[in-house]
Enzyme design. Structure first.
Site, PDB file in Angstrom:
ATOM      1  N   TYR A 142     -29.546  45.670   4.155  1.00 48.41           N
ATOM      2  CA  TYR A 142     -28.645  45.406   5.278  1.00 48.41           C
ATOM      3  C   TYR A 142     -27.923  46.676   5.722  1.00 48.41           C
ATOM      4  O   TYR A 142     -27.504  46.784   6.866  1.00 48.41           O
ATOM      5  CB  TYR A 142     -27.587  44.364   4.889  1.00 48.41           C
ATOM      6  CG  TYR A 142     -28.006  42.929   5.093  1.00 48.41           C
ATOM      7  CD1 TYR A 142     -29.100  42.402   4.418  1.00 48.41           C
ATOM      8  CD2 TYR A 142     -27.291  42.102   5.950  1.00 48.41           C
ATOM      9  CE1 TYR A 142     -29.463  41.082   4.592  1.00 48.41           C
ATOM     10  CE2 TYR A 142     -27.655  40.782   6.127  1.00 48.41           C
ATOM     11  CZ  TYR A 142     -28.741  40.274   5.453  1.00 48.41           C
ATOM     12  OH  TYR A 142     -29.095  38.966   5.632  1.00 48.41           O
ATOM     13  N   LYS A 192     -37.214  41.699  -7.535  1.00 51.44           N
ATOM     14  CA  LYS A 192     -38.663  41.799  -7.362  1.00 51.44           C
ATOM     15  C   LYS A 192     -39.112  43.054  -8.112  1.00 51.44           C
ATOM     16  O   LYS A 192     -39.692  43.987  -7.550  1.00 51.44           O
ATOM     17  CB  LYS A 192     -38.992  41.864  -5.856  1.00 51.44           C
ATOM     18  CG  LYS A 192     -40.475  41.758  -5.526  1.00 51.44           C
ATOM     19  CD  LYS A 192     -41.066  40.379  -5.761  1.00 51.44           C
ATOM     20  CE  LYS A 192     -42.568  40.398  -5.509  1.00 51.44           C
ATOM     21  NZ  LYS A 192     -43.216  39.116  -5.870  1.00 51.44           N
ATOM     22  N   ASP A 224     -39.727  35.318  -5.786  1.00 54.53           N
ATOM     23  CA  ASP A 224     -40.655  34.262  -5.353  1.00 54.53           C
ATOM     24  C   ASP A 224     -40.594  33.076  -6.310  1.00 54.53           C
ATOM     25  O   ASP A 224     -40.544  31.916  -5.912  1.00 54.53           O
ATOM     26  CB  ASP A 224     -42.084  34.805  -5.203  1.00 54.53           C
ATOM     27  CG  ASP A 224     -42.551  35.643  -6.381  1.00 54.53           C
ATOM     28  OD1 ASP A 224     -41.741  35.948  -7.288  1.00 54.53           O
ATOM     29  OD2 ASP A 224     -43.750  36.011  -6.414  1.00 54.53           O
ATOM     30  N   ASP A 248     -29.133  36.116   0.695  1.00 56.18           N
ATOM     31  CA  ASP A 248     -29.061  35.466   2.011  1.00 56.18           C
ATOM     32  C   ASP A 248     -30.041  34.294   2.045  1.00 56.18           C
ATOM     33  O   ASP A 248     -29.694  33.178   2.427  1.00 56.18           O
ATOM     34  CB  ASP A 248     -29.409  36.492   3.098  1.00 56.18           C
ATOM     35  CG  ASP A 248     -29.392  35.886   4.494  1.00 56.18           C
ATOM     36  OD1 ASP A 248     -28.456  35.119   4.788  1.00 56.18           O
ATOM     37  OD2 ASP A 248     -30.317  36.164   5.279  1.00 56.18           O
ATOM     38  N   ASP A 252     -29.224  29.885   1.357  1.00 59.19           N
ATOM     39  CA  ASP A 252     -29.569  28.840   2.336  1.00 59.19           C
ATOM     40  C   ASP A 252     -30.427  27.767   1.676  1.00 59.19           C
ATOM     41  O   ASP A 252     -30.240  26.569   1.900  1.00 59.19           O
ATOM     42  CB  ASP A 252     -30.350  29.433   3.523  1.00 59.19           C
ATOM     43  CG  ASP A 252     -29.447  29.828   4.689  1.00 59.19           C
ATOM     44  OD1 ASP A 252     -28.288  30.212   4.421  1.00 59.19           O
ATOM     45  OD2 ASP A 252     -29.887  29.756   5.851  1.00 59.19           O
TER      46      ASP A 252
HETATM   47  C1  IPM Z   1     -25.019  34.943   6.438  1.00 57.26           C
HETATM   48  C2  IPM Z   1     -25.627  35.204   7.769  1.00 57.26           C
HETATM   49  C3  IPM Z   1     -25.486  36.684   8.074  1.00 57.26           C
HETATM   50  C4  IPM Z   1     -26.220  37.456   6.994  1.00 57.26           C
HETATM   51  C5  IPM Z   1     -25.971  37.121   9.463  1.00 57.26           C
HETATM   52  C6  IPM Z   1     -25.315  36.316  10.560  1.00 57.26           C
HETATM   53  C7  IPM Z   1     -25.755  38.583   9.701  1.00 57.26           C
HETATM   54  O1  IPM Z   1     -26.952  34.793   7.800  1.00 57.26           O
HETATM   55  O2  IPM Z   1     -23.810  35.194   6.263  1.00 57.26           O
HETATM   56  O3  IPM Z   1     -25.728  34.487   5.536  1.00 57.26           O
HETATM   57  O4  IPM Z   1     -27.444  37.606   7.056  1.00 57.26           O
HETATM   58  O5  IPM Z   1     -25.559  37.902   6.059  1.00 57.26           O
HETATM   59 MN    MN Z   2     -27.598  33.730   5.993  1.00 57.57          MN
END
Ligand code: IPM
Ligand code: MN
Length: 357
Positions: A142, A192, A224, A248, A252
Site C-alpha cells: 500500500y 506467502k 492461500d 485487507d 472481508d
Molecule cells: C479498508 C478499505 C481500504 C483499504 C480502501 C478503501 C483504501 O478497503 O479499509 O479495508 O484497502 O485499506
Molecule cells: Mn478493505
C-alpha cells in the site's frame, strides 16, 4: 472526564452511520458522566468537493490534536475517475500514515442472534465465532514505491513494491501477541513465505517476537491456505496477524462469515493510546440516503474507541450490550433482515441502541 473526538463522517452512508454512533456516545456520556467534544473534519470525496483536496492539512492537524478519531467511510462513483493520488481513498491511506496507525484490529464476532445470516453450514460455527484479525496498516504494498514505465516490447508496465522492515513487523506482532494473551493464546501469522522474500522476513520476525510469549501458540499459514481454512474451519482461529494487503482481503472474508459486513467495527492504533475507529464496510453509495444502512458497525467502532483509547471498558460494554439487546428484541436493518423480524431504518436502529445504554 473530558474527551476530544475528531469526527470524519466522509461520504455515502458514512455521515448517516456516524450520526448513530454519536447518539450512542452521547448516551454513554449521560449515563456515566463523561463529556465528549466533537470536532467535525473533512476527508474523502466531501473534502474534494469542498476544498479540492481529499485530505486537507487542517484535517490532519486537527486529528492529531484530538484524543481519538471517529470515521464513517470515504469514496463513491462521483470521484472514481480521479487519478490515484487524488481519489477519496487516498485520504484514508494518508490519515493512517500521518497518524501512525500501524495496527488495524478487525474483530469478526458472530452475534448469536445472527447465526442464521452466516453463509456457512451451522456445524462449522457451532458455539459462535470470535476471530481478531490484526492487519498491518502503514506498510507493505500500500505504501511501497510504485510507478509506471515503458517496456521495449510489452507495452506499459506498472509496479507496486511490497516492502517490510523488521521494526514494522515486530510492532504489529507485539500487538497480536498481547491481544492473544487476553484471549485464547493462539496467533496465526499469515504470509506467502514460499514465494515472497518480504514474507520470509515477516515469518522470521514474528517467530522472534513469539519467543517472548511462551504461553501463546504460534502457527504460520500461507495466505492461500488461510483463505481456505477460514471457510473450512473458522473456529480454529483466535488472533490472525498479517500484512496490509493480506489483511485487507482476509478481514472481508472473515466478516462475511459472521453474517454481515454491516456489523463489523475496527480500530486502527498508533503507538500509545491514540486510535482511529471506523466501520469495516465502505461508503455503500447505492444505499446512501435511503435509511437502509446498518449503523451497528459504526456504533461498535465507538465502543472500541471507549475500550482501546479511553480505557473505559464498562462504558464500551454498555454499548455492546445495547446492540445485542436490540438484536435480541428482533430489530433488523435490511442487511440482516430475516423473516419474522422487525425491519428498522438506520436512525431507528441508532435510537433503539442509545435508549438501551
Ligand atoms: C479498508 C478499505 C481500504 C483499504 C480502501 C478503501 C483504501 O478497503 O479499509 O479495508 O484497502 O485499506
Ligand atoms: Mn478493505
Amino acid at each position: 472526564m473530558n474527551y476530544k473526538i475528531a469526527v470524519i463522517p466522509g461520504d455515502g452512508i458514512g455521515p448517516e452511520v456516524t450520526r448513530e454512533a454519536i447518539k450512542a456516545l452521547d448516551a454513554v456520556a449521560d449515563k456515566f458522566g463523561h463529556k465528549f467534544e466533537y470536532e467535525y473534519l473533512l476527508a474523502g470525496g466531501a473534502a474534494i468537493d469542498e476544498t479540492g483536496r481529499c485530505l486537507p492539512d487542517e484535517t490532519v492537524e486537527a486529528a492529531k490534536k484530538s484524543d481519538a478519531v471517529l470515521l464513517g467511510a470515504v469514496g463513491g462513483p462521483k470521484w472514481d475517475n480521479l487519478p490515484g493520488e487524488e481519489r477519496p481513498e487516498k485520504a484514508l491511506l494518508g490519515l493512517r500514515k500521518a497518524l501512525g496507525l500501524f495496527a488495524n484490529l478487525r474483530p469478526a464476532i458472530m452475534f448469536d442472534e445472527l447465526k442464521g445470516a452466516c453463509p456457512l453450514k451451522e456445524e462449522k460455527v457451532q458455539g459462535g465465532l470470535d476471530i481478531m484479525v490484526v492487519r498491518e496498516l502503514t506498510g507493505g504494498i500500500y505504501f511501497g514505491e510504485r510507478g509506471i514505465k515503458d517496456t521495449p516490447d510489452m507495452g506499459k508496465a506498472a509496479y507496486d513494491v511490497e516492502l517490510y522492515s523488521e521494526k514494522e513487523v515486530e510492532r504489529v506482532a507485539e500487538i497480536a501477541f498481547s491481544m492473544a494473551m487476553k484471549r485464547n493464546k493462539k496467533v496465526t501469522s499469515v504470509d506467502k513465505a514460499n514465494v515472497l522474500e518480504s514474507s520470509r522476513l515477516w515469518r522470521k520476525t514474528v517467530a522472534k517476537v513469539a519467543e517472548k510469549y511462551p504461553e501463546v501458540t504460534l502457527e504460520n499459514f500461507y495466505v492461500d491456505n488461510a483463505a481456505m481454512q477460514l471457510v473450512y474451519n473458522p473456529k480454529q482461529f483466535d488472533v490472525i496477524v498479517t500484512s496490509n494487503i493480506f489483511g485487507d482481503i482476509l478481514s472481508d472474508e472473515a466478516s462475511m462469515i459472521t453474517g454481515s459486513i454491516g456489523m463489523l467495527p475496527s480500530a486502527s492504533l498508533a503507538e500509545g493510546e491514540f486510535g482511529m475507529y471506523e466501520p469495516v464496510h465502505g461508503s455503500a453509495p447505492d444505499i446512501a440516503g435511503t435509511g437502509k444502512a446498518n449503523p451497528m458497525a459504526a456504533v461498535l467502532s465507538a465502543s472500541m474507541m471507549l475500550k482501546y483509547t479511553f480505557g473505559l471498558s464498562e462504558e464500551a460494554d454498555a454499548i455492546e450490550n445495547a446492540v445485542k439487546a436490540v438484536l435480541e428484541e428482533g430489530y433488523r436493518t435490511p442487511d440482516i433482515m430475516t423473516s419474522g423480524k422487525r425491519l428498522i431504518t438506520t436512525s431507528e436502529a441508532g435510537t433503539l441502541i442509545a435508549e438501551r445504554i
